[in-house]
Each structure stands twice: as C-alpha cells, then as structure tokens.
Write a protein that holds these residues in place. Structure first.
Motif, PDB file in Angstrom:
ATOM      1  N   ALA A  32     -15.741 -17.848   2.857  1.00  0.00           N
ATOM      2  CA  ALA A  32     -16.484 -17.415   4.043  1.00  0.00           C
ATOM      3  C   ALA A  32     -15.841 -16.162   4.610  1.00  0.00           C
ATOM      4  O   ALA A  32     -14.623 -15.983   4.526  1.00  0.00           O
ATOM      5  CB  ALA A  32     -16.481 -18.526   5.085  1.00  0.00           C
ATOM      6  N   CYS A  33     -16.648 -15.317   5.187  1.00  0.00           N
ATOM      7  CA  CYS A  33     -16.144 -14.119   5.858  1.00  0.00           C
ATOM      8  C   CYS A  33     -15.290 -14.534   7.053  1.00  0.00           C
ATOM      9  O   CYS A  33     -15.748 -15.283   7.914  1.00  0.00           O
ATOM     10  CB  CYS A  33     -17.330 -13.280   6.334  1.00  0.00           C
ATOM     11  SG  CYS A  33     -16.837 -11.884   7.356  1.00  0.00           S
ATOM     12  N   PRO A  34     -14.040 -14.062   7.116  1.00  0.00           N
ATOM     13  CA  PRO A  34     -13.180 -14.460   8.245  1.00  0.00           C
ATOM     14  C   PRO A  34     -13.672 -13.899   9.590  1.00  0.00           C
ATOM     15  O   PRO A  34     -13.305 -14.402  10.637  1.00  0.00           O
ATOM     16  CB  PRO A  34     -11.811 -13.881   7.902  1.00  0.00           C
ATOM     17  CG  PRO A  34     -11.951 -13.154   6.624  1.00  0.00           C
ATOM     18  CD  PRO A  34     -13.379 -13.184   6.172  1.00  0.00           C
ATOM     19  N   GLU A  35     -14.500 -12.868   9.516  1.00  0.00           N
ATOM     20  CA  GLU A  35     -14.999 -12.268  10.752  1.00  0.00           C
ATOM     21  C   GLU A  35     -16.169 -13.064  11.320  1.00  0.00           C
ATOM     22  O   GLU A  35     -16.249 -13.285  12.515  1.00  0.00           O
ATOM     23  CB  GLU A  35     -15.472 -10.830  10.509  1.00  0.00           C
ATOM     24  CG  GLU A  35     -14.486  -9.945   9.771  1.00  0.00           C
ATOM     25  CD  GLU A  35     -13.228  -9.676  10.580  1.00  0.00           C
ATOM     26  OE1 GLU A  35     -13.362  -9.441  11.793  1.00  0.00           O
ATOM     27  OE2 GLU A  35     -12.128  -9.735  10.008  1.00  0.00           O
ATOM     28  N   CYS A  36     -17.114 -13.446  10.455  1.00  0.00           N
ATOM     29  CA  CYS A  36     -18.350 -14.031  10.982  1.00  0.00           C
ATOM     30  C   CYS A  36     -18.770 -15.331  10.310  1.00  0.00           C
ATOM     31  O   CYS A  36     -19.750 -15.942  10.719  1.00  0.00           O
ATOM     32  CB  CYS A  36     -19.477 -13.007  10.921  1.00  0.00           C
ATOM     33  SG  CYS A  36     -20.002 -12.644   9.256  1.00  0.00           S
ATOM     34  N   GLY A  37     -18.041 -15.780   9.290  1.00  0.00           N
ATOM     35  CA  GLY A  37     -18.321 -17.090   8.708  1.00  0.00           C
ATOM     36  C   GLY A  37     -19.379 -17.123   7.617  1.00  0.00           C
ATOM     37  O   GLY A  37     -19.577 -18.149   6.969  1.00  0.00           O
ATOM     38  N   ARG A  64     -17.806  -9.359  -0.406  1.00  0.00           N
ATOM     39  CA  ARG A  64     -18.301  -8.559   0.706  1.00  0.00           C
ATOM     40  C   ARG A  64     -19.292  -9.381   1.509  1.00  0.00           C
ATOM     41  O   ARG A  64     -20.111 -10.118   0.961  1.00  0.00           O
ATOM     42  CB  ARG A  64     -18.989  -7.299   0.179  1.00  0.00           C
ATOM     43  CG  ARG A  64     -19.474  -6.373   1.280  1.00  0.00           C
ATOM     44  CD  ARG A  64     -19.971  -5.111   0.619  1.00  0.00           C
ATOM     45  NE  ARG A  64     -20.509  -4.151   1.552  1.00  0.00           N
ATOM     46  CZ  ARG A  64     -21.808  -4.008   1.799  1.00  0.00           C
ATOM     47  NH1 ARG A  64     -22.690  -4.817   1.237  1.00  0.00           N
ATOM     48  NH2 ARG A  64     -22.215  -3.059   2.625  1.00  0.00           N
ATOM     49  N   CYS A  65     -19.181  -9.218   2.808  1.00  0.00           N
ATOM     50  CA  CYS A  65     -20.051  -9.941   3.722  1.00  0.00           C
ATOM     51  C   CYS A  65     -21.337  -9.146   3.910  1.00  0.00           C
ATOM     52  O   CYS A  65     -21.287  -7.973   4.269  1.00  0.00           O
ATOM     53  CB  CYS A  65     -19.326 -10.123   5.045  1.00  0.00           C
ATOM     54  SG  CYS A  65     -20.329 -10.958   6.271  1.00  0.00           S
ATOM     55  N   SER A  66     -22.479  -9.806   3.679  1.00  0.00           N
ATOM     56  CA  SER A  66     -23.754  -9.080   3.796  1.00  0.00           C
ATOM     57  C   SER A  66     -24.097  -8.861   5.264  1.00  0.00           C
ATOM     58  O   SER A  66     -24.895  -8.004   5.599  1.00  0.00           O
ATOM     59  CB  SER A  66     -24.860  -9.868   3.101  1.00  0.00           C
ATOM     60  OG  SER A  66     -24.962 -11.141   3.691  1.00  0.00           O
ATOM     61  N   SER A  67     -23.474  -9.641   6.143  1.00  0.00           N
ATOM     62  CA  SER A  67     -23.793  -9.514   7.558  1.00  0.00           C
ATOM     63  C   SER A  67     -22.954  -8.422   8.238  1.00  0.00           C
ATOM     64  O   SER A  67     -23.490  -7.464   8.784  1.00  0.00           O
ATOM     65  CB  SER A  67     -23.590 -10.883   8.214  1.00  0.00           C
ATOM     66  OG  SER A  67     -23.552 -10.775   9.587  1.00  0.00           O
ATOM     67  N   CYS A  68     -21.619  -8.537   8.176  1.00  0.00           N
ATOM     68  CA  CYS A  68     -20.815  -7.513   8.858  1.00  0.00           C
ATOM     69  C   CYS A  68     -20.343  -6.428   7.892  1.00  0.00           C
ATOM     70  O   CYS A  68     -19.690  -5.480   8.310  1.00  0.00           O
ATOM     71  CB  CYS A  68     -19.653  -8.146   9.620  1.00  0.00           C
ATOM     72  SG  CYS A  68     -18.380  -8.861   8.600  1.00  0.00           S
ATOM     73  N   ARG A  69     -20.674  -6.573   6.613  1.00  0.00           N
ATOM     74  CA  ARG A  69     -20.460  -5.535   5.607  1.00  0.00           C
ATOM     75  C   ARG A  69     -19.003  -5.217   5.309  1.00  0.00           C
ATOM     76  O   ARG A  69     -18.708  -4.211   4.669  1.00  0.00           O
ATOM     77  CB  ARG A  69     -21.196  -4.238   5.986  1.00  0.00           C
ATOM     78  CG  ARG A  69     -22.677  -4.430   5.944  1.00  0.00           C
ATOM     79  CD  ARG A  69     -23.420  -3.280   6.547  1.00  0.00           C
ATOM     80  NE  ARG A  69     -24.850  -3.547   6.415  1.00  0.00           N
ATOM     81  CZ  ARG A  69     -25.592  -3.143   5.393  1.00  0.00           C
ATOM     82  NH1 ARG A  69     -25.064  -2.460   4.422  1.00  0.00           N
ATOM     83  NH2 ARG A  69     -26.861  -3.441   5.343  1.00  0.00           N
TER      84      ARG A  69
HETATM   85 ZN    ZN Z   1     -18.862 -11.064   8.016  1.00  0.00          ZN
END
Ligand code: ZN
Length: 214
Positions: A32-37, A64-69
C-alpha cells in the motif's frame, strides 16, 4: 519540485542468493502507498549493488501510486537504504564490536569489508543509539507491556532493546518475523542507520508486518 525517492522495506522470505537468482523476476507482493493507502502498481525497477560473498547486482522493484503518483522503491528486508552491505553483515559487525568488544580493524577483517565501512556503521550506530533504544523499547512494550530491562546505555542498550523487541514480536508472530537484523531493517523502514536523527519509523508500528498476512 523534486522529492527524494521513498522506499518501503518488505518482508522477503528469500535468502540473498535466491533473490539474486531471480534477477528481474523477483516477486514483491502487494504494497500500500504509505502516503494514501492505495495499492501500488508496478513501476519498473532499477539495479543496485549488494556486497556479501562478492559484490552482486540486484534488481529493486518500484511501485507507484496511481492516486498521489509517488513512486517507492521496494527494498527486500536484507537491505538498508543507501548501504551496500547485507544487513546481516552489518549486524554481525555491530555485535562483534559492541557485544564482543573487538576493535574495528578486527571487525572489518572478520566480516570482510573495508575498515572505513565498518567504522562508518559503528559511528552511525553510536549517533543513533539513544533514538534506536527508545523506539525499540516502545515497540517491545507495545507487544508485551512488561518492562524492558537494559544494562548500561548507548550502543549496548540499543542492541539489547533490539533483542527484546525481536523476542516479543517473534512470540506471537513466529515465522512471519524475520531474523533479528532483517527485523531491524523492517521496523526502521530501512533507515536504521540513516542520517535522520529522529527515532526510526515508529509510525509504522502496527502496520505491515503486524497486519494479518494475506
Ligand atoms: Zn498514494
């Protein structure tokens, strides 16, 4: 503005040679993205070096996170950020120096690294010892509220605190907890010997390795 690359350390069940043998085909699981999950998608990877028995090139995957990139390097737990050597080698050197009391020249010979490298680990561990001890005791007490008894302070206390945290994690989680120095990398997010003087990643407490495995 350029933001520094982030890394996530994951529990790797492979020994170093098995990881190396997979080349680019190493599987890292879901993270999971540590920034936004959000779950990270694959984002290629890069080669880096590891020194152990010889020096080898190994493949680090990126997510790579598709949400916060933001993209994140997915480091296996036998590595620390920006350190060439296998964390088990670093740990062995620290034990030889701190617990056994060998001089750094001897330690460097014993683990087969340049003396400047072994000295660098020792110095960094000394600088971080107090913060490491505090963070490791917090983890140990989070797992089992019994008091953690440490003899002395400084680096020996940090090594003891690591042992206490590891034992208290190993009891409930068993084989999901790696050997002690990999555990050290895992709980510090690879920053156990980092330059940041703040305590290692205590925010991660309860995340990742402690969650039910899927
Ligand atoms: Zn993210």
């Amino acid at each position: 503005m350029h933001t520094p690359p982030l890394s996530i350390v994951w529990r790797c069940g492979l020994d170093v040679s098995a990881y190396l043998a997979l080349g680019r085909h190493v599987e890292v699981g879901e993270h999971a993205c540590p920034e936004c999950g959000q779950n990270l998608g694959g984002w290629g990877g890069y080669w880096r070096w590891i020194r152990g028995r010889g020096t080898h090139r190994l493949w680090i995957r990126r997510g790579r996170c598709s949400s916060c990139r933001r993209s994140h390097a997915l480091l296996p737990d036998f590595l620390l950020e920006r350190r060439l050597d296998d964390v088990e080698v670093i740990g062995r050197a620290l034990v030889l120096a701190i617990v056994i009391g060998h001089g750094m020249r001897k330690v460097a010979n014993q683990v087969n690294v340049p003396m400047t490298t072994a000295r660098g680990w020792g110095r960094r561990f000394r600088v971080r010892a107090e913060a490491l001890t505090a963070a490791l005791v917090a983890i140990a007490v989070h797992l089992d509220p019994a008091a953690v008894l440490l003899e002395g302070d400084g680096e020996p206390a940090a090594v003891q605190a690591l042992g206490a945290a590891w034992q208290r994690a190993h009891r409930p989680f068993g084989a999901r907890i790696p050997h002690v120095w990999r555990f050290w990398s895992l709980i510090s997010g690879g920053k156990a010997l980092g330059t940041n003087r703040s305590p290692p990643a205590t925010r991660r407490l309860g995340a990742g390795w402690m969650a039910p495995s899927t």
